[in-house]
Write an enzyme that holds these catalytic residues in place. Sequence first.
Site, PDB file in Angstrom:
ATOM      1  N   HIS A  22      -4.041   2.475  14.203  1.00 28.04           N
ATOM      2  CA  HIS A  22      -3.149   1.331  14.058  1.00 28.04           C
ATOM      3  C   HIS A  22      -3.197   0.817  12.622  1.00 28.04           C
ATOM      4  O   HIS A  22      -4.273   0.617  12.064  1.00 28.04           O
ATOM      5  CB  HIS A  22      -3.552   0.236  15.049  1.00 28.04           C
ATOM      6  CG  HIS A  22      -2.734  -0.996  14.949  1.00 28.04           C
ATOM      7  ND1 HIS A  22      -3.295  -2.234  14.804  1.00 28.04           N
ATOM      8  CD2 HIS A  22      -1.394  -1.187  14.950  1.00 28.04           C
ATOM      9  CE1 HIS A  22      -2.342  -3.138  14.737  1.00 28.04           C
ATOM     10  NE2 HIS A  22      -1.181  -2.525  14.814  1.00 28.04           N
ATOM     11  N   ASP A  30       9.840  11.840  -1.740  1.00 30.14           N
ATOM     12  CA  ASP A  30      10.841  12.740  -2.306  1.00 30.14           C
ATOM     13  C   ASP A  30      10.151  13.795  -3.174  1.00 30.14           C
ATOM     14  O   ASP A  30       8.943  13.749  -3.396  1.00 30.14           O
ATOM     15  CB  ASP A  30      11.922  11.962  -3.063  1.00 30.14           C
ATOM     16  CG  ASP A  30      11.427  11.199  -4.277  1.00 30.14           C
ATOM     17  OD1 ASP A  30      10.438  11.622  -4.913  1.00 30.14           O
ATOM     18  OD2 ASP A  30      12.050  10.172  -4.611  1.00 30.14           O
TER      19      ASP A  30
END
Length: 139
Positions: A22, A30
């Site tokens: 969590h 990219d």
Amino acid sequence: MLEGINPLLTGELLLHLDRMGHSDSVVIADAHFPAWALGARVVDLPGTSTPEVVAAIRSVLPLDDAPGIDLMTSADGAVLDVQHELMAAAGTTVDSTRFVERFAYYEVAKSAYLLVRTGETRKYGNALLRKGVVGHASA
């Protein structure tokens, strides 16, 4: 191959996503992003775009409470087409997304559990997702 699993989610990628806890984060980067310089765990997915990888990851990973996603602020501060596509793929909006200055974004990315480098060539096509609690509704 597994039935019902997006084919972009390789076994290696699924393993890392499963190991995340969590609030751990994953950067979908990219092709320009210095992923190997910043991250200890990097999965390469050449030939893919960041929005399609974000959508695939979101099919198995809930987002943490807002902001569950960080995007890199563009040079002129405009929200670019690729960033709108990233928010749509993540299921977020401008209001529930945090925009982080470029060099500060690199610092945040250093603490990510995982970096996924795509073949995305559009500038500012990076998204950091924080894992929410599995089994509960997410934003």
